[in-house]
Design an enzyme around this catalytic site. Structure first.
Site, PDB file in Angstrom:
ATOM      1  N   GLU A   1      10.123  -2.916 -19.818  1.00  0.00           N
ATOM      2  CA  GLU A   1      10.807  -2.746 -21.100  1.00  0.00           C
ATOM      3  C   GLU A   1      10.688  -1.333 -21.644  1.00  0.00           C
ATOM      4  O   GLU A   1       9.752  -0.594 -21.346  1.00  0.00           O
ATOM      5  CB  GLU A   1      10.354  -3.787 -22.124  1.00  0.00           C
ATOM      6  CG  GLU A   1       8.874  -3.952 -22.301  1.00  0.00           C
ATOM      7  CD  GLU A   1       8.570  -5.059 -23.314  1.00  0.00           C
ATOM      8  OE1 GLU A   1       8.156  -6.144 -22.887  1.00  0.00           O
ATOM      9  OE2 GLU A   1       8.731  -4.830 -24.522  1.00  0.00           O
TER      10      GLU A   1
ATOM     11  N   CYS B   1      10.847   5.135 -26.062  1.00  0.00           N
ATOM     12  CA  CYS B   1       9.505   4.821 -25.580  1.00  0.00           C
ATOM     13  C   CYS B   1       9.652   4.171 -24.206  1.00  0.00           C
ATOM     14  O   CYS B   1      10.317   3.151 -24.071  1.00  0.00           O
ATOM     15  CB  CYS B   1       8.834   3.860 -26.557  1.00  0.00           C
ATOM     16  SG  CYS B   1       7.254   3.230 -25.969  1.00  0.00           S
TER      17      CYS B   1
ATOM     18  N   CYS C   1      -0.206  -3.515 -16.173  1.00  0.00           N
ATOM     19  CA  CYS C   1      -1.259  -2.525 -16.451  1.00  0.00           C
ATOM     20  C   CYS C   1      -2.592  -3.146 -16.078  1.00  0.00           C
ATOM     21  O   CYS C   1      -2.782  -4.345 -16.185  1.00  0.00           O
ATOM     22  CB  CYS C   1      -1.234  -2.183 -17.947  1.00  0.00           C
ATOM     23  SG  CYS C   1      -2.434  -0.919 -18.426  1.00  0.00           S
TER      24      CYS C   1
ATOM     25  N   CYS D   1      -6.948  -3.659 -22.170  1.00  0.00           N
ATOM     26  CA  CYS D   1      -7.207  -3.576 -23.615  1.00  0.00           C
ATOM     27  C   CYS D   1      -7.009  -4.955 -24.237  1.00  0.00           C
ATOM     28  O   CYS D   1      -6.014  -5.638 -23.981  1.00  0.00           O
ATOM     29  CB  CYS D   1      -6.280  -2.547 -24.276  1.00  0.00           C
ATOM     30  SG  CYS D   1      -6.558  -0.873 -23.681  1.00  0.00           S
TER      31      CYS D   1
ATOM     32  N   CYS E   1      -3.691  -6.041 -26.213  1.00  0.00           N
ATOM     33  CA  CYS E   1      -2.397  -5.616 -25.656  1.00  0.00           C
ATOM     34  C   CYS E   1      -1.796  -6.675 -24.741  1.00  0.00           C
ATOM     35  O   CYS E   1      -2.484  -7.229 -23.880  1.00  0.00           O
ATOM     36  CB  CYS E   1      -2.596  -4.307 -24.892  1.00  0.00           C
ATOM     37  SG  CYS E   1      -1.086  -3.669 -24.156  1.00  0.00           S
TER      38      CYS E   1
ATOM     39  N   CYS F   1       4.129  -4.376 -27.582  1.00  0.00           N
ATOM     40  CA  CYS F   1       4.376  -3.893 -26.230  1.00  0.00           C
ATOM     41  C   CYS F   1       4.185  -4.993 -25.213  1.00  0.00           C
ATOM     42  O   CYS F   1       3.179  -5.687 -25.223  1.00  0.00           O
ATOM     43  CB  CYS F   1       3.384  -2.787 -25.881  1.00  0.00           C
ATOM     44  SG  CYS F   1       2.976  -1.724 -27.243  1.00  0.00           S
TER      45      CYS F   1
HETATM   46  N1  SAH Z   1      -1.797   2.975 -21.707  1.00  0.00           N
HETATM   47  C1  SAH Z   1      -1.439   3.964 -22.680  1.00  0.00           C
HETATM   48  C2  SAH Z   1      -0.016   3.867 -23.174  1.00  0.00           C
HETATM   49  C3  SAH Z   1       0.563   2.502 -23.431  1.00  0.00           C
HETATM   50  S1  SAH Z   1      -0.040   1.618 -24.844  1.00  0.00           S
HETATM   51  C4  SAH Z   1      -2.406   3.949 -23.832  1.00  0.00           C
HETATM   52  O1  SAH Z   1      -3.330   3.139 -23.822  1.00  0.00           O
HETATM   53  O2  SAH Z   1      -2.312   4.785 -24.704  1.00  0.00           O
HETATM   54  C5  SAH Z   1       0.637   2.444 -26.238  1.00  0.00           C
HETATM   55  C6  SAH Z   1      -0.170   2.273 -27.512  1.00  0.00           C
HETATM   56  O3  SAH Z   1       0.018   0.969 -28.068  1.00  0.00           O
HETATM   57  C7  SAH Z   1      -1.663   2.415 -27.296  1.00  0.00           C
HETATM   58  O4  SAH Z   1      -2.234   3.144 -28.348  1.00  0.00           O
HETATM   59  C8  SAH Z   1      -2.118   0.974 -27.323  1.00  0.00           C
HETATM   60  O5  SAH Z   1      -3.482   0.879 -27.558  1.00  0.00           O
HETATM   61  C9  SAH Z   1      -1.237   0.412 -28.397  1.00  0.00           C
HETATM   62  N2  SAH Z   1      -1.112  -1.035 -28.440  1.00  0.00           N
HETATM   63  C10 SAH Z   1      -1.015  -1.903 -27.411  1.00  0.00           C
HETATM   64  N3  SAH Z   1      -0.910  -3.168 -27.856  1.00  0.00           N
HETATM   65  C11 SAH Z   1      -0.922  -3.102 -29.188  1.00  0.00           C
HETATM   66  C12 SAH Z   1      -0.856  -4.085 -30.222  1.00  0.00           C
HETATM   67  N4  SAH Z   1      -0.738  -5.372 -29.936  1.00  0.00           N
HETATM   68  N5  SAH Z   1      -0.894  -3.662 -31.490  1.00  0.00           N
HETATM   69  C13 SAH Z   1      -0.994  -2.339 -31.782  1.00  0.00           C
HETATM   70  N6  SAH Z   1      -1.066  -1.375 -30.871  1.00  0.00           N
HETATM   71  C14 SAH Z   1      -1.049  -1.745 -29.576  1.00  0.00           C
END
Ligand code: SAH
Length: 344
Positions: free
Chosen positions: A91, A104, A111, A115, A118, A332
């Site tokens: 996406e 974006c 991935c 995290c 996420c 995301c």
């Molecule tokens: N892997 C990279 C880029 C992709 S994530 C990274 O970690 O930076 C892009 C951003 O969205 C990151 O800051 C991530 O921590 C955040 N993110 C992911 N899921 C999220 C959520 N459910 N709510 C808020 N931010 C989120």
């Protein structure tokens, strides 16, 4: 088969040379691919039939298939689901701002960073995207809206530093004056903090913005949210950000997703301010986007405002990210996840 859309002009020139053609042909073909953004070699009207035939036999033009688009009624944000040639889906998001159109993009299918908050990481990593698959997200969206894309953020699914070589090539293609020619300053790469790659990127001395997903003010709390902290300690990650600024002169962005009751207290704000004290940086506060697989909740508006003002009182500039496209599949990775579940 050769992935011609992932080649830089130098590689393409060498390849076209192998086929017995001059360098200016390579440049013409490069521009067909990256400026006109053709999807079929036959569209190259100033290239001989013979050369086109040869290219058709041994090369391909990566073209993403638009599977689904969701358009927000609130702010015009568009979420795209693209299908890749191997059947995987990714996406991408278009956000319309006063200063231009921002896309974006995803850097991987899935991935492996894990995290906790996420959605993109729930099923692990399938594979990294090729440079062409990264750049075609931008080409397809540009075509779809019929407008120029001025800003790109690598903040979709995936960890760009976990697909480093392809990321570098993607940056080269995107900012090439013979292609879309997007300024390096209009490109942001976001990472969860892979320290050696951050340093390697710094050494390239590019003018792109580095965003670090920090999300916590100390090592203990960061570990609870981000398993990658096992590998790279928070101070080492911050040092890598300092190094990035020293090498490039570019102000680093810290992303901090506020999770209710987890990392949003006054004490967290104070600790964060001292962690990044004296740095040329900017903090982007993001109200966490809750995913149904976890029970994280957003901090309430007062808590967010208090957190921001605490940072500011300590001399740190901070903004709260405006939530875009609230009415379409939020966080995301959720659109892809829903699609996969629907298709079984
Ligand atoms: N892997 C990279 C880029 C992709 S994530 C990274 O970690 O930076 C892009 C951003 O969205 C990151 O800051 C991530 O921590 C955040 N993110 C992911 N899921 C999220 C959520 N459910 N709510 C808020 N931010 C989120």
């Amino acid at each position: 088969m050769r992935d011609i859309k992932s080649m830089n002009l130098e590689e393409l020139t060498a390849y076209i040379g192998e086929l017995g053609e001059k360098a200016f042909r390579a440049k013409q073909i490069y521009q067909w691919i990256h400026i006109k953004q053709i999807t079929d070699f036959d569209e190259m009207t100033n290239i001989s039939k013979q050369l086109k035939g040869r290219l058709k036999e041994e090369a391909y033009l990566t073209t993403l298939h638009k599977e689904e688009v969701q358009i927000s009624k609130l702010d015009g944000t568009r979420k795209y689901l693209f299908m890749l040639s191997d059947g995987n889906v990714i996406e991408s998001v278009l956000m319309k701002y006063k200063h231009g159109n921002s896309v974006c993009i995803s850097s991987q299918v899935g991935c492996r960073m894990g995290c906790r908050f996420c959605a993109s990481t729930l099923d692990g990593l399938v594979r990294g995207l090729t440079p062409a698959e990264m750049i075609d997200q931008i080409y397809q969206i540009g075509k779809d809206i019929g407008e120029r894309i001025s800003n790109v953020v690598v903040m979709g699914t995936g960890e760009p530093m976990d697909n480093f070589d392809n990321l570098l090539r993607f940056i080269e293609l995107l900012t090439d004056e013979n292609g879309l020619n997007i300024s390096q300053r209009n490109l942001t790469v976001s990472t969860c903090g892979i320290v050696p790659r951050m340093r390697e990127l710094a050494d390239k001395k590019l003018q792109i913005t580095l965003a670090l997903s920090l999300h916590a003010s100390n090592q203990r709390k960061r570990l609870e949210l981000m398993p990658v902290a096992n590998k790279y300690e928070i101070h080492d990650v911050i040092d890598a950000c300092r190094y990035y600024f020293e090498q490039t002169g570019r102000r680093v962005t810290f992303e901090y997703s506020l999770v209710g009751g987890v990392n949003d207290t006054d004490e967290d704000a104070r600790e964060l301010a001292s962690l990044i004290h004296g740095m040329n940086c900017h903090v982007n506060l993001i109200p966490v986007n809750p995913i149904k697989e976890r029970d994280y909740v957003q901090s309430n508006a007062q808590v967010i405002a208090a957190f921001k003002s605490k940072l500011e009182k300590n001399g740190i500039t901070a903004t709260v990210r405006r939530e875009m496209g609230r009415d379409i599949d939020g966080a995301c990775g959720q659109l892809r996840r829903k699609y996969k579940q629907k298709m079984g």
